[in-house]
Design an enzyme around this catalytic site. Structure first.
Site, PDB file in Angstrom:
ATOM      1  N   HIS A  72       0.734  12.376  -3.043  1.00 44.53           N
ATOM      2  CA  HIS A  72       2.173  12.086  -3.052  1.00 44.53           C
ATOM      3  C   HIS A  72       2.373  10.605  -3.303  1.00 44.53           C
ATOM      4  CE1 HIS A  72       4.014  15.761  -0.779  1.00 44.53           C
ATOM      5  NE2 HIS A  72       3.210  16.110  -1.754  1.00 44.53           N
ATOM      6  N   TYR A 200      12.323  12.861   5.198  1.00 44.82           N
ATOM      7  CA  TYR A 200      12.590  12.437   6.578  1.00 44.82           C
ATOM      8  C   TYR A 200      14.100  12.237   6.688  1.00 44.82           C
ATOM      9  CZ  TYR A 200       7.591  11.332   7.249  1.00 44.82           C
ATOM     10  OH  TYR A 200       6.225  11.389   7.369  1.00 44.82           O
ATOM     11  N   PRO A 292       4.729  11.426  15.980  1.00 47.22           N
ATOM     12  CA  PRO A 292       4.271  11.863  14.646  1.00 47.22           C
ATOM     13  C   PRO A 292       5.093  11.327  13.474  1.00 47.22           C
ATOM     14  CG  PRO A 292       5.324  13.681  15.835  1.00 47.22           C
ATOM     15  CD  PRO A 292       5.208  12.552  16.794  1.00 47.22           C
ATOM     16  N   LYS A 296       0.607   8.935  11.648  1.00 48.84           N
ATOM     17  CA  LYS A 296      -0.504   7.989  11.845  1.00 48.84           C
ATOM     18  C   LYS A 296      -1.629   8.484  12.759  1.00 48.84           C
ATOM     19  CE  LYS A 296       0.569   4.673   9.224  1.00 48.84           C
ATOM     20  NZ  LYS A 296       0.364   5.530   8.058  1.00 48.84           N
ATOM     21  N   TYR A 384       3.172   3.016   5.713  1.00 49.70           N
ATOM     22  CA  TYR A 384       3.051   4.471   5.618  1.00 49.70           C
ATOM     23  C   TYR A 384       1.750   4.873   4.911  1.00 49.70           C
ATOM     24  CZ  TYR A 384       4.501   9.328   5.296  1.00 49.70           C
ATOM     25  OH  TYR A 384       4.556  10.686   5.449  1.00 49.70           O
TER      26      TYR A 384
END
Ligand code: RFL
Ligand code: PHB
Length: 389
Positions: A72, A200, A292, A296, A384
């Site tokens: 991704h 998100y 979550p 990580k 990220y």
């Protein structure tokens, strides 16, 4: 029995450490409380940093991840049903890989079995002992019989509730903790993912996340009270609530089906310092927990494995203990970066029960800043995809 490194816990960190040690000619034994099927039945992480993929390559277990994992190059954030994209690749030239923890663990079990590695399932009463001496050992019972493994080092890879961290005297350990006032209700369904990248979503009714495992397996989460009964969340109630929180175009495109797994997970940040006591080294969730939101947890477990593996190689191959002596400090420096990022992302994306109008206005401003500033996006992207080891 005698071995060089006794590993407590056969989750991803214990298995990966054992696999790497084996390839470096260092002997280990893995003790796991649960059956292999139980461990493989836990639906957990879904997003791998590329550093994690690199570690799987180093361990010789990345073949299926490369064949079946989904690279991704970005993710969507959404505010009040409207999404915008963070392009990791354009911003910092890096990607993540969507490949489930279940599959990582399956690949590691297969590799350990192929190499004739010792993984002992169903152990009870595991107890690391004499950790502050040069001759530590671990005792456990199996089928009612007491066993003892003598070793040079103990790796505590036994998760948040395992016995390893408990073996460190209370006056040595400093614990840092934040418990968030909500949980994540997660559903796994055999339906095509609603989006080709994760979403998100920040929404007045609470956070939502659209994720996936593969082209026909979706993973969705919604923020929910941690003490909600699962009975209240019928499949229909879950899908209705998810639809309300996702961007409108995604909500319209959502394909629903029966939940094949449904559970509520609490959210917590936790760090134990130090991560080493005598001949015991804590690894992964045994030493730290992140909420979550930043994806990580598994990735941090893998970076701990990296530092400990390098330190053990140095000890055995070069008779140099500087890596072991510096393990706690080195690992914790990276851990705190992930703790900070996960806390920030959680705080920015969720509704808190005691959120004041000021808090809400700050959250809105933070998200508008992120949407409009590539500089702000670069910070998110860098964290990220994973900071370097
Ligand atoms: P684990 O996986 O908990 O494994 C520890 C193992 O130790 C065993 N054990 C014992 N064995 C012997 N004797 C005893 N006395 C023992 N006590 C315990 C346990 O049975 C178990 O098999 O820890 P490890 O290896 O450190 O791995 C950590 C990861 O599992 C965890 O950080 C991630 O799953 C967190 N996480 C995520 N991480 C990510 O990097 N990306 C994600 O997208 C992500 N999503 C998630 C997550 C965790 C979640 N939950 C449910 C906690 C999503 C969720 C919902
Ligand atoms: C998941 O797919 O389970 C997942 C993905 C991203 C997260 C957390 C969980 O941040």
């Amino acid at each position: 029995m005698r071995t060089q490194v006794c590993i407590i816990g056969g989750g991803p960190s214990g298995l990966l450490l054992s696999q790497l040690l084996d390839r470096a000619g260092i002997a280990s034994v893995v003790l796991e409380r649960q059956s292999r099927d139980y461990v493989l039945g836990r639906i957990r992480a879904g997003v791998l940093e590329y550093g994690t993929v690199g570690m799987l390559e180093q361990a010789g277990v990345a073949e299926r991840a490369h064949a079946e994992g989904l690279p991704h190059s970005g993710t969507y954030l959404a505010v009040q049903n409207k999404g915008f994209r963070i392009d990791f690749d354009a911003l910092i030239g890096k990607k993540v890989m969507v490949y489930g923890q279940t599959e990582v663990t399956r690949d590691l079990y297969a590799a350990r079995a192929a190499a004739g590695g010792t993984v002992i399932h169903g152990v009870e009463g595991t107890q690391p002992r004499d950790l502050d001496t040069a001759a530590p050992y671990v005792t456990y019972t199996l089928g009612g019989t007491e066993h003892r493994i003598d070793c040079d080092f103990v790796a505590g890879c036994d998760g948040f509730h395992g016995p390893s961290r408990q073996a460190i005297p209370k006056n040595v350990l400093t614990e840092y903790e934040r418990v968030y006032p909500f949980g994540w209700l997660g559903v796994l369904s055999e339906t095509p993912p609603v989006s080709h990248e994760l979403i998100y979503a920040n929404h007045p009714r609470g956070f939502a996340l659209a994720s996936m495992r593969n082209a026909n397996l979706s993973r969705y989460y919604i923020q929910a009270p941690v003490d909600d009964s699962l009975g209240k969340w019928t499949d229909q109630a879950f899908w209705d609530e998810l639809r309300r929180r996702l961007p409108h175009d995604a909500a319209d495109a959502l394909i629903t089906g029966p939940a094949i797994e449904k559970s509520i997970a609490p959210l917590r940040s936790y760090v134990a310092d130090p991560m080493r006591w005598g001949r015991l080294f804590l690894v992964g969730d045994a030493a730290h927990i992140v909420p979550p939101t930043g994806a990580k947890g598994l990735n941090l477990a893998v970076s701990d494995v990296h530092y400990l593996f390098e330190a053990l190689k140095q000890h055995y191959n070069e008779h140099d203990d500087s890596g072991l002596d510096g393990y706690s400090q080195t690992a914790l420096a990276r851990v705190w970066n992930a703790i900070r990022f996960s806390w920030w992302f959680t705080t920015t994306m969720h509704r808190f029960p005691d959120q004041t109008p000021f808090d809400q206005a700050i959250q809105d401003a933070e998200l508008r800043y992120l949407e409009g500033s590539t500089t702000a996006q670069r910070g998110l992207a860098e964290n990220y995809v994973g900071l370097p080891y």
